[in-house]
Design a protein around this motif. Structure first.
Motif, PDB file in Angstrom:
ATOM      1  N   GLN A 165       6.075   4.472 -18.249  1.00  0.00           N
ATOM      2  CA  GLN A 165       7.526   4.528 -18.064  1.00  0.00           C
ATOM      3  C   GLN A 165       7.884   4.987 -16.653  1.00  0.00           C
ATOM      4  OE1 GLN A 165       8.806   7.143 -21.238  1.00  0.00           O
ATOM      5  NE2 GLN A 165       9.096   5.468 -22.683  1.00  0.00           N
ATOM      6  N   GLU A 166       7.192   5.998 -16.175  1.00  0.00           N
ATOM      7  CA  GLU A 166       7.505   6.519 -14.850  1.00  0.00           C
ATOM      8  C   GLU A 166       7.035   5.566 -13.754  1.00  0.00           C
ATOM      9  OE1 GLU A 166       6.072  10.526 -14.594  1.00  0.00           O
ATOM     10  OE2 GLU A 166       7.530  11.253 -16.074  1.00  0.00           O
ATOM     11  N   ALA A 167       5.915   4.882 -13.966  1.00  0.00           N
ATOM     12  CA  ALA A 167       5.440   3.895 -12.996  1.00  0.00           C
ATOM     13  C   ALA A 167       6.430   2.739 -12.869  1.00  0.00           C
ATOM     14  CB  ALA A 167       4.061   3.370 -13.408  1.00  0.00           C
ATOM     15  N   GLU A 168       6.951   2.282 -13.998  1.00  0.00           N
ATOM     16  CA  GLU A 168       7.916   1.182 -13.982  1.00  0.00           C
ATOM     17  C   GLU A 168       9.216   1.597 -13.298  1.00  0.00           C
ATOM     18  OE1 GLU A 168       9.664  -2.581 -14.637  1.00  0.00           O
ATOM     19  OE2 GLU A 168       7.608  -1.838 -14.445  1.00  0.00           O
TER      20      GLU A 168
ATOM     21  N   LYS B 213       0.827  -1.199   0.000  1.00  0.00           N
ATOM     22  CA  LYS B 213       0.000   0.000   0.000  1.00  0.00           C
ATOM     23  C   LYS B 213       0.862   1.249   0.000  1.00  0.00           C
ATOM     24  CE  LYS B 213      -4.093   1.941   2.213  1.00  0.00           C
ATOM     25  NZ  LYS B 213      -5.177   1.685   3.185  1.00  0.00           N
ATOM     26  N   ALA B 214       0.408   2.276  -0.700  1.00  0.00           N
ATOM     27  CA  ALA B 214       1.081   3.571  -0.703  1.00  0.00           C
ATOM     28  C   ALA B 214       0.134   4.618  -0.127  1.00  0.00           C
ATOM     29  CB  ALA B 214       1.499   3.965  -2.116  1.00  0.00           C
TER      30      ALA B 214
ATOM     31  N   LEU C 276      -0.945  12.077  -9.278  1.00  0.00           N
ATOM     32  CA  LEU C 276       0.177  11.166  -9.006  1.00  0.00           C
ATOM     33  C   LEU C 276      -0.309   9.782  -8.592  1.00  0.00           C
ATOM     34  CD1 LEU C 276       2.382  13.731  -7.105  1.00  0.00           C
ATOM     35  CD2 LEU C 276       3.054  12.580  -9.216  1.00  0.00           C
ATOM     36  N   LYS C 277      -1.500   9.723  -8.043  1.00  0.00           N
ATOM     37  CA  LYS C 277      -2.059   8.449  -7.582  1.00  0.00           C
ATOM     38  C   LYS C 277      -2.119   7.433  -8.712  1.00  0.00           C
ATOM     39  CE  LYS C 277      -6.219   6.500  -5.429  1.00  0.00           C
ATOM     40  NZ  LYS C 277      -7.549   6.818  -4.852  1.00  0.00           N
ATOM     41  N   GLU C 278      -2.453   7.875  -9.933  1.00  0.00           N
ATOM     42  CA  GLU C 278      -2.560   6.939 -11.057  1.00  0.00           C
ATOM     43  C   GLU C 278      -1.216   6.285 -11.364  1.00  0.00           C
ATOM     44  OE1 GLU C 278      -3.688   6.706 -15.790  1.00  0.00           O
ATOM     45  OE2 GLU C 278      -4.608   8.264 -14.556  1.00  0.00           O
ATOM     46  N   THR C 279      -0.145   7.074 -11.344  1.00  0.00           N
ATOM     47  CA  THR C 279       1.181   6.518 -11.622  1.00  0.00           C
ATOM     48  C   THR C 279       1.579   5.516 -10.545  1.00  0.00           C
ATOM     49  OG1 THR C 279       1.812   8.604 -12.667  1.00  0.00           O
ATOM     50  CG2 THR C 279       3.594   7.090 -12.096  1.00  0.00           C
ATOM     51  N   ILE C 280       1.311   5.850  -9.295  1.00  0.00           N
ATOM     52  CA  ILE C 280       1.677   4.964  -8.185  1.00  0.00           C
ATOM     53  C   ILE C 280       0.860   3.669  -8.243  1.00  0.00           C
ATOM     54  CG2 ILE C 280       1.762   4.765  -5.664  1.00  0.00           C
ATOM     55  CD1 ILE C 280       2.143   7.835  -5.598  1.00  0.00           C
ATOM     56  N   LYS C 281      -0.408   3.774  -8.615  1.00  0.00           N
ATOM     57  CA  LYS C 281      -1.238   2.580  -8.771  1.00  0.00           C
ATOM     58  C   LYS C 281      -0.682   1.682  -9.868  1.00  0.00           C
ATOM     59  CE  LYS C 281      -5.697   2.718  -8.847  1.00  0.00           C
ATOM     60  NZ  LYS C 281      -7.095   3.121  -9.179  1.00  0.00           N
ATOM     61  N   ARG C 282      -0.257   2.283 -10.970  1.00  0.00           N
ATOM     62  CA  ARG C 282       0.293   1.483 -12.079  1.00  0.00           C
ATOM     63  C   ARG C 282       1.609   0.822 -11.691  1.00  0.00           C
ATOM     64  NH1 ARG C 282      -0.952   3.922 -18.044  1.00  0.00           N
ATOM     65  NH2 ARG C 282      -2.868   5.071 -17.576  1.00  0.00           N
ATOM     66  N   ALA C 283       2.276   1.371 -10.688  1.00  0.00           N
ATOM     67  CA  ALA C 283       3.509   0.751 -10.195  1.00  0.00           C
ATOM     68  C   ALA C 283       3.221  -0.473  -9.327  1.00  0.00           C
ATOM     69  CB  ALA C 283       4.325   1.764  -9.398  1.00  0.00           C
ATOM     70  N   GLY C 284       1.943  -0.744  -9.054  1.00  0.00           N
ATOM     71  CA  GLY C 284       1.561  -1.953  -8.339  1.00  0.00           C
ATOM     72  C   GLY C 284       1.151  -1.749  -6.895  1.00  0.00           C
ATOM     73  N   TYR C 285       0.837  -0.517  -6.526  1.00  0.00           N
ATOM     74  CA  TYR C 285       0.481  -0.243  -5.131  1.00  0.00           C
ATOM     75  C   TYR C 285      -1.000   0.078  -4.995  1.00  0.00           C
ATOM     76  CZ  TYR C 285       5.473   0.111  -4.152  1.00  0.00           C
ATOM     77  OH  TYR C 285       6.813  -0.169  -4.012  1.00  0.00           O
ATOM     78  N   GLU C 286      -1.607  -0.468  -3.948  1.00  0.00           N
ATOM     79  CA  GLU C 286      -2.911   0.027  -3.528  1.00  0.00           C
ATOM     80  C   GLU C 286      -2.675   1.418  -2.944  1.00  0.00           C
ATOM     81  OE1 GLU C 286      -6.279  -0.862  -0.101  1.00  0.00           O
ATOM     82  OE2 GLU C 286      -4.667  -2.308  -0.449  1.00  0.00           O
ATOM     83  N   THR C 287      -3.443   2.400  -3.353  1.00  0.00           N
ATOM     84  CA  THR C 287      -3.134   3.775  -2.954  1.00  0.00           C
ATOM     85  C   THR C 287      -4.254   4.395  -2.136  1.00  0.00           C
ATOM     86  OG1 THR C 287      -4.027   4.649  -5.010  1.00  0.00           O
ATOM     87  CG2 THR C 287      -1.671   4.192  -4.960  1.00  0.00           C
ATOM     88  N   GLU C 288      -3.859   5.249  -1.190  1.00  0.00           N
ATOM     89  CA  GLU C 288      -4.820   5.980  -0.370  1.00  0.00           C
ATOM     90  C   GLU C 288      -4.315   7.404  -0.172  1.00  0.00           C
ATOM     91  OE1 GLU C 288      -6.632   6.104   4.189  1.00  0.00           O
ATOM     92  OE2 GLU C 288      -5.625   4.290   3.472  1.00  0.00           O
ATOM     93  N   ILE C 289      -5.144   8.369  -0.520  1.00  0.00           N
ATOM     94  CA  ILE C 289      -4.813   9.768  -0.268  1.00  0.00           C
ATOM     95  C   ILE C 289      -5.239  10.106   1.153  1.00  0.00           C
ATOM     96  CG2 ILE C 289      -5.348  12.151  -0.899  1.00  0.00           C
ATOM     97  CD1 ILE C 289      -5.601  11.264  -3.772  1.00  0.00           C
ATOM     98  N   VAL C 290      -4.296  10.598   1.937  1.00  0.00           N
ATOM     99  CA  VAL C 290      -4.542  10.875   3.357  1.00  0.00           C
ATOM    100  C   VAL C 290      -4.603  12.380   3.569  1.00  0.00           C
ATOM    101  CG1 VAL C 290      -3.740  10.530   5.711  1.00  0.00           C
ATOM    102  CG2 VAL C 290      -3.309   8.763   3.974  1.00  0.00           C
TER     103      VAL C 290
ATOM    104  N   SER D   6       1.867  15.869 -14.514  1.00  0.00           N
ATOM    105  CA  SER D   6       1.301  16.563 -15.679  1.00  0.00           C
ATOM    106  C   SER D   6       0.823  15.600 -16.761  1.00  0.00           C
ATOM    107  CB  SER D   6       2.342  17.527 -16.265  1.00  0.00           C
ATOM    108  OG  SER D   6       2.739  18.470 -15.297  1.00  0.00           O
ATOM    109  N   TRP D   7       1.424  14.414 -16.866  1.00  0.00           N
ATOM    110  CA  TRP D   7       0.983  13.448 -17.882  1.00  0.00           C
ATOM    111  C   TRP D   7      -0.460  13.033 -17.609  1.00  0.00           C
ATOM    112  CZ3 TRP D   7       4.271  14.370 -21.301  1.00  0.00           C
ATOM    113  CH2 TRP D   7       5.658  14.385 -21.070  1.00  0.00           C
ATOM    114  N   THR D   8      -0.784  12.758 -16.347  1.00  0.00           N
ATOM    115  CA  THR D   8      -2.144  12.349 -15.998  1.00  0.00           C
ATOM    116  C   THR D   8      -3.122  13.497 -16.189  1.00  0.00           C
ATOM    117  OG1 THR D   8      -1.285  10.771 -14.379  1.00  0.00           O
ATOM    118  CG2 THR D   8      -3.591  11.391 -14.174  1.00  0.00           C
ATOM    119  N   ILE D   9      -2.712  14.702 -15.807  1.00  0.00           N
ATOM    120  CA  ILE D   9      -3.566  15.882 -15.988  1.00  0.00           C
ATOM    121  C   ILE D   9      -3.841  16.113 -17.472  1.00  0.00           C
ATOM    122  CG2 ILE D   9      -3.638  18.394 -15.745  1.00  0.00           C
ATOM    123  CD1 ILE D   9      -2.056  18.018 -13.109  1.00  0.00           C
ATOM    124  N   GLY D  10      -2.791  16.022 -18.283  1.00  0.00           N
ATOM    125  CA  GLY D  10      -2.957  16.205 -19.717  1.00  0.00           C
ATOM    126  C   GLY D  10      -3.879  15.164 -20.326  1.00  0.00           C
TER     127      GLY D  10
END
Length: 320
Positions: A309-312, A3-4, A27-41, A144-148
Protein backbone atom coordinates in the motif's frame (compact mmCIF):
# COMPACT_ATOMS: atom_id res chain seq x y z
CA UNK A 1 14.00 1.76 -14.81
CA UNK A 2 14.28 4.97 -12.81
CA UNK A 3 16.73 4.98 -9.93
CA UNK A 4 16.34 6.07 -6.31
CA UNK A 5 19.41 7.13 -4.32
CA UNK A 6 19.00 6.79 -0.54
CA UNK A 7 21.20 8.87 1.75
CA UNK A 8 20.96 10.89 4.97
CA UNK A 9 20.94 14.54 5.93
CA UNK A 10 22.62 14.67 9.32
CA UNK A 11 25.93 15.49 10.95
CA UNK A 12 27.17 11.91 10.81
CA UNK A 13 25.57 11.11 7.48
CA UNK A 14 24.74 7.55 6.47
CA UNK A 15 27.17 5.05 7.99
CA UNK A 16 26.94 1.29 8.28
CA UNK A 17 26.11 -0.16 11.68
CA UNK A 18 23.92 2.78 12.62
CA UNK A 19 20.22 3.20 13.35
CA UNK A 20 19.77 5.46 10.32
CA UNK A 21 21.43 2.87 8.05
CA UNK A 22 19.13 0.19 9.41
CA UNK A 23 16.17 2.43 8.55
CA UNK A 24 17.57 3.02 5.06
CA UNK A 25 17.83 -0.73 4.40
CA UNK A 26 14.23 -1.21 5.56
CA UNK A 27 12.85 1.67 3.48
CA UNK A 28 14.72 0.36 0.45
CA UNK A 29 12.26 -2.54 0.09
CA UNK A 30 9.26 -0.20 -0.12
CA UNK A 31 10.99 2.04 -2.67
CA UNK A 32 11.97 -0.99 -4.76
CA UNK A 33 8.36 -2.19 -4.77
CA UNK A 34 7.36 1.25 -6.04
CA UNK A 35 9.35 0.43 -9.19
CA UNK A 36 12.73 2.02 -8.57
CA UNK A 37 16.20 0.58 -8.82
CA UNK A 38 17.62 1.55 -5.43
CA UNK A 39 21.09 2.39 -4.14
CA UNK A 40 22.04 3.24 -0.57
CA UNK A 41 24.67 5.98 -0.64
CA UNK A 42 27.00 6.15 2.34
CA UNK A 43 28.39 9.37 3.78
CA UNK A 44 31.65 9.18 1.85
CA UNK A 45 29.95 8.62 -1.52
CA UNK A 46 27.43 11.50 -1.62
CA UNK A 47 29.50 13.33 -4.27
CA UNK A 48 29.01 10.36 -6.62
CA UNK A 49 25.23 10.87 -6.81
CA UNK A 50 24.31 12.06 -10.31
CA UNK A 51 20.73 11.30 -11.30
CA UNK A 52 18.56 12.12 -14.29
CA UNK A 53 15.22 13.89 -14.57
CA UNK A 54 13.45 10.56 -13.90
CA UNK A 55 15.44 9.61 -10.81
CA UNK A 56 14.74 10.22 -7.13
CA UNK A 57 16.95 11.40 -4.28
CA UNK A 58 15.52 9.97 -1.05
CA UNK A 59 16.99 11.73 1.97
CA UNK A 60 16.55 10.48 5.53
CA UNK A 61 16.56 13.38 7.96
CA UNK A 62 18.87 12.61 10.89
CA UNK A 63 19.57 15.09 13.65
CA UNK A 64 21.24 18.24 12.36
CA UNK A 65 23.26 20.14 14.96
CA UNK A 66 24.92 23.39 13.97
CA UNK A 67 28.08 23.24 16.06
CA UNK A 68 29.29 26.65 17.18
CA UNK A 69 26.75 28.30 14.91
CA UNK A 70 28.21 26.61 11.82
CA UNK A 71 26.80 23.89 9.60
CA UNK A 72 28.89 20.74 9.44
CA UNK A 73 30.56 20.11 6.06
CA UNK A 74 28.51 16.96 5.45
CA UNK A 75 25.19 18.76 6.02
CA UNK A 76 26.26 21.47 3.55
CA UNK A 77 27.27 18.81 1.02
CA UNK A 78 23.92 16.98 1.20
CA UNK A 79 21.84 20.17 1.00
CA UNK A 80 23.79 21.30 -2.06
CA UNK A 81 23.22 17.88 -3.62
CA UNK A 82 19.48 18.20 -2.92
CA UNK A 83 19.40 21.62 -4.59
CA UNK A 84 21.29 20.50 -7.69
CA UNK A 85 19.66 17.08 -8.19
CA UNK A 86 17.91 16.89 -11.57
CA UNK A 87 15.12 14.54 -10.53
CA UNK A 88 12.72 14.67 -7.59
CA UNK A 89 13.80 14.97 -3.96
CA UNK A 90 11.98 13.18 -1.14
CA UNK A 91 12.65 13.97 2.52
CA UNK A 92 11.91 11.29 5.12
CA UNK A 93 11.69 11.91 8.86
CA UNK A 94 10.07 9.78 11.54
CA UNK A 95 10.96 11.59 14.77
CA UNK A 96 8.06 13.93 15.46
CA UNK A 97 10.05 15.50 18.29
CA UNK A 98 12.85 16.56 15.92
CA UNK A 99 11.13 18.15 12.94
CA UNK A 100 13.26 19.23 9.95
CA UNK A 101 13.99 22.95 9.97
CA UNK A 102 15.02 25.01 6.96
CA UNK A 103 14.91 28.43 8.60
CA UNK A 104 18.29 28.70 10.27
CA UNK A 105 20.66 31.64 9.90
CA UNK A 106 20.73 33.57 6.65
CA UNK A 107 24.36 32.59 6.04
CA UNK A 108 23.50 28.87 6.25
CA UNK A 109 22.97 26.76 3.15
CA UNK A 110 19.23 26.11 2.77
CA UNK A 111 17.11 23.67 0.76
CA UNK A 112 15.85 25.99 -1.98
CA UNK A 113 13.93 23.55 -4.14
CA UNK A 114 10.44 22.04 -3.75
CA UNK A 115 10.44 18.64 -2.05
CA UNK A 116 8.19 15.67 -1.39
CA UNK A 117 7.71 14.09 2.04
CA UNK A 118 7.53 10.41 3.02
CA UNK A 119 6.73 9.75 6.67
CA UNK A 120 4.98 7.30 9.04
CA UNK A 121 2.64 10.07 10.21
CA UNK A 122 -0.44 11.37 8.40
CA UNK A 123 0.59 13.32 5.27
CA UNK A 124 -1.23 16.48 6.33
CA UNK A 125 0.49 16.46 9.72
CA UNK A 126 3.87 15.76 8.14
CA UNK A 127 3.51 18.72 5.78
CA UNK A 128 2.71 20.97 8.74
CA UNK A 129 5.58 19.60 10.84
CA UNK A 130 8.48 20.62 8.61
CA UNK A 131 9.59 24.24 8.93
CA UNK A 132 10.14 26.53 5.95
CA UNK A 133 10.24 23.83 3.28
CA UNK A 134 8.35 24.10 0.00
CA UNK A 135 6.37 20.83 0.14
CA UNK A 136 4.74 19.59 -3.07
CA UNK A 137 3.05 16.51 -1.61
CA UNK A 138 3.38 13.99 1.22
CA UNK A 139 2.75 10.27 1.63
CA UNK A 140 2.83 7.76 4.46
CA UNK A 141 5.82 5.40 4.56
CA UNK A 142 6.94 3.40 7.58
CA UNK A 143 10.11 1.31 7.75
CA UNK A 144 8.64 -0.63 10.68
CA UNK A 145 6.58 -2.91 8.40
CA UNK A 146 9.75 -4.26 6.77
CA UNK A 147 11.53 -4.59 10.12
CA UNK A 148 8.56 -6.44 11.58
CA UNK A 149 8.39 -8.78 8.60
CA UNK A 150 12.07 -9.72 8.98
CA UNK A 151 11.81 -10.25 12.74
CA UNK A 152 8.68 -12.39 12.39
CA UNK A 153 10.55 -14.80 10.09
CA UNK A 154 13.44 -15.36 12.47
CA UNK A 155 13.49 -18.25 14.89
CA UNK A 156 12.32 -17.57 18.41
CA UNK A 157 14.87 -16.03 20.74
CA UNK A 158 16.29 -18.42 23.35
CA UNK A 159 17.26 -15.76 25.90
CA UNK A 160 16.01 -16.66 29.39
CA UNK A 161 14.31 -13.86 31.36
CA UNK A 162 16.24 -12.61 34.41
CA UNK A 163 13.90 -9.77 35.38
CA UNK A 164 10.17 -9.20 35.66
CA UNK A 165 10.26 -6.14 33.40
CA UNK A 166 12.61 -4.96 30.64
CA UNK A 167 12.49 -1.61 28.83
CA UNK A 168 14.74 0.09 26.30
CA UNK A 169 12.56 2.62 24.53
CA UNK A 170 12.28 6.39 24.91
CA UNK A 171 12.44 8.21 28.21
CA UNK A 172 10.92 11.46 27.02
CA UNK A 173 8.71 13.43 29.39
CA UNK A 174 5.57 12.22 27.62
CA UNK A 175 6.20 8.59 28.66
CA UNK A 176 8.45 8.92 31.69
CA UNK A 177 5.67 9.51 34.23
CA UNK A 178 3.87 6.34 33.13
CA UNK A 179 7.09 4.31 33.17
CA UNK A 180 8.09 5.51 36.62
CA UNK A 181 4.71 4.45 38.02
CA UNK A 182 5.14 0.96 36.59
CA UNK A 183 8.82 0.41 37.42
CA UNK A 184 8.38 1.63 41.01
CA UNK A 185 5.96 -1.21 41.77
CA UNK A 186 7.51 -4.26 40.08
CA UNK A 187 9.84 -6.67 41.86
CA UNK A 188 12.75 -6.44 39.40
CA UNK A 189 13.50 -4.65 36.16
CA UNK A 190 16.22 -3.77 33.65
CA UNK A 191 16.71 -0.72 31.41
CA UNK A 192 19.23 -0.32 28.61
CA UNK A 193 22.09 1.99 27.70
CA UNK A 194 21.03 4.93 29.81
CA UNK A 195 18.04 5.40 27.52
CA UNK A 196 15.84 5.14 30.56
CA UNK A 197 18.45 6.04 33.20
CA UNK A 198 15.86 7.90 35.29
CA UNK A 199 14.21 4.57 36.02
CA UNK A 200 17.14 2.65 37.51
CA UNK A 201 17.80 2.27 41.21
CA UNK A 202 16.88 -0.29 43.85
CA UNK A 203 15.63 -3.41 42.11
CA UNK A 204 15.97 -1.75 38.68
CA UNK A 205 19.29 -2.47 36.95
CA UNK A 206 20.92 -0.88 33.92
CA UNK A 207 22.40 -2.94 31.09
CA UNK A 208 25.12 -1.07 29.22
CA UNK A 209 25.59 -2.42 25.71
CA UNK A 210 28.84 -1.31 24.05
CA UNK A 211 28.23 -2.50 20.51
CA UNK A 212 25.76 -1.17 17.98
CA UNK A 213 22.20 -2.31 18.66
CA UNK A 214 20.23 -3.62 15.68
CA UNK A 215 16.65 -4.87 15.68
CA UNK A 216 17.61 -8.48 16.45
CA UNK A 217 19.91 -7.56 19.34
CA UNK A 218 17.28 -5.26 20.79
CA UNK A 219 14.82 -8.17 20.65
CA UNK A 220 17.28 -10.31 22.62
CA UNK A 221 17.76 -7.58 25.21
CA UNK A 222 14.02 -7.21 25.72
CA UNK A 223 13.87 -10.98 26.26
CA UNK A 224 15.72 -10.45 29.55
CA UNK A 225 12.33 -9.49 30.99
CA UNK A 226 9.27 -11.65 31.44
CA UNK A 227 7.36 -8.55 30.38
CA UNK A 228 7.96 -5.30 28.54
CA UNK A 229 5.68 -2.31 28.07
CA UNK A 230 4.79 0.01 25.21
CA UNK A 231 3.72 3.25 26.93
CA UNK A 232 1.55 5.89 25.31
CA UNK A 233 3.49 8.56 23.43
CA UNK A 234 1.06 11.26 22.39
CA UNK A 235 2.71 12.54 19.22
CA UNK A 236 3.85 9.17 17.86
CA UNK A 237 0.57 8.09 16.33
CA UNK A 238 1.98 5.27 14.22
CA UNK A 239 3.44 1.77 14.44
CA UNK A 240 7.13 1.65 15.42
CA UNK A 241 9.84 -0.98 15.06
CA UNK A 242 10.10 -1.12 18.87
CA UNK A 243 6.64 -2.72 18.91
CA UNK A 244 7.72 -5.58 16.65
CA UNK A 245 11.08 -6.03 18.40
CA UNK A 246 9.14 -6.45 21.63
CA UNK A 247 6.39 -8.68 20.24
CA UNK A 248 8.92 -11.09 18.66
CA UNK A 249 10.99 -11.22 21.87
CA UNK A 250 10.42 -13.62 24.76
CA UNK A 251 8.82 -10.87 26.81
CA UNK A 252 5.05 -10.62 27.01
CA UNK A 253 4.39 -7.17 25.57
CA UNK A 254 1.87 -4.98 27.37
CA UNK A 255 0.46 -2.02 25.43
CA UNK A 256 -1.10 1.12 26.79
CA UNK A 257 -4.46 0.80 25.04
CA UNK A 258 -4.01 4.25 23.46
CA UNK A 259 -0.84 2.98 21.79
CA UNK A 260 -2.58 0.17 19.88
CA UNK A 261 -2.45 1.40 16.26
CA UNK A 262 -3.55 -1.64 14.25
CA UNK A 263 -6.70 -3.65 14.90
CA UNK A 264 -6.04 -7.29 15.71
CA UNK A 265 -2.32 -6.89 16.35
CA UNK A 266 -2.53 -6.83 20.16
CA UNK A 267 -4.54 -9.23 22.33
CA UNK A 268 -7.10 -7.47 24.55
CA UNK A 269 -5.56 -9.22 27.58
CA UNK A 270 -2.25 -7.47 26.84
CA UNK A 271 -3.66 -3.95 26.85
CA UNK A 272 -3.80 -1.76 29.96
CA UNK A 273 -5.72 1.42 30.67
CA UNK A 274 -3.67 2.59 33.66
CA UNK A 275 -0.12 1.94 34.91
CA UNK A 276 -1.59 0.09 37.89
CA UNK A 277 -3.27 -2.41 35.53
CA UNK A 278 0.12 -3.10 33.94
CA UNK A 279 1.70 -3.58 37.36
CA UNK A 280 -0.99 -6.06 38.40
CA UNK A 281 -0.35 -8.13 35.26
CA UNK A 282 3.43 -8.09 35.70
CA UNK A 283 3.23 -9.03 39.38
CA UNK A 284 0.55 -11.65 38.70
CA UNK A 285 0.73 -15.15 37.28
CA UNK A 286 2.96 -15.48 34.19
CA UNK A 287 1.35 -17.18 31.16
CA UNK A 288 3.49 -18.99 28.59
CA UNK A 289 0.31 -19.41 26.51
CA UNK A 290 -0.08 -15.63 26.18
CA UNK A 291 3.49 -15.34 24.93
CA UNK A 292 2.86 -18.02 22.29
CA UNK A 293 -0.34 -16.27 21.18
CA UNK A 294 1.61 -13.01 20.86
CA UNK A 295 4.21 -14.72 18.66
CA UNK A 296 1.52 -16.36 16.54
CA UNK A 297 -0.16 -13.00 15.85
CA UNK A 298 3.09 -11.51 14.58
CA UNK A 299 3.90 -14.57 12.45
CA UNK A 300 0.50 -14.39 10.74
CA UNK A 301 0.40 -10.60 10.40
CA UNK A 302 0.17 -9.35 6.78
CA UNK A 303 3.19 -7.04 6.64
CA UNK A 304 3.25 -7.20 2.83
CA UNK A 305 -0.20 -5.61 2.66
CA UNK A 306 1.08 -2.46 4.36
CA UNK A 307 4.37 -2.40 2.42
CA UNK A 308 2.52 -2.72 -0.91
CA UNK A 309 0.00 0.00 0.00
CA UNK A 310 2.75 2.44 0.90
CA UNK A 311 4.83 1.55 -2.18
CA UNK A 312 1.84 2.20 -4.45
CA UNK A 313 1.08 5.52 -2.74
CA UNK A 314 4.76 6.52 -3.12
CA UNK A 315 4.73 5.62 -6.81
CA UNK A 316 1.54 7.59 -7.43
CA UNK A 317 2.85 10.65 -5.62
CA UNK A 318 5.92 10.84 -7.84
CA UNK A 319 4.41 9.80 -11.17
CA UNK A 320 0.80 11.01 -11.37
Amino acid sequence: MSKAYITALGDTGLKKESVIYNDAVSLKETIKRAGYETEIVLREDVDKIKGTDNDVLFVLYAGVINFGGKQTPHVVKVIKKMNSFKGKVVLFFNDVMDNPKNDMRDEFVHVKRPIYLANPIEPEIAAQSVINFNVIDAVQMNQSWTIGKKLAKRKEDETEPLFDLAYGGRNRPGVLKELKEIFSKVKSGVVFNGVAKELKGGAIKELNIKKKVDNSLFREMISLGKYTVIPYEKKKDYVTSRMFEAMTSNAITLFNEKEVKVEGLVLPELQYETPQEAVETINGEYSEELLQEQHEIVRKFDFDKHIEQEAEAFRKMLTE
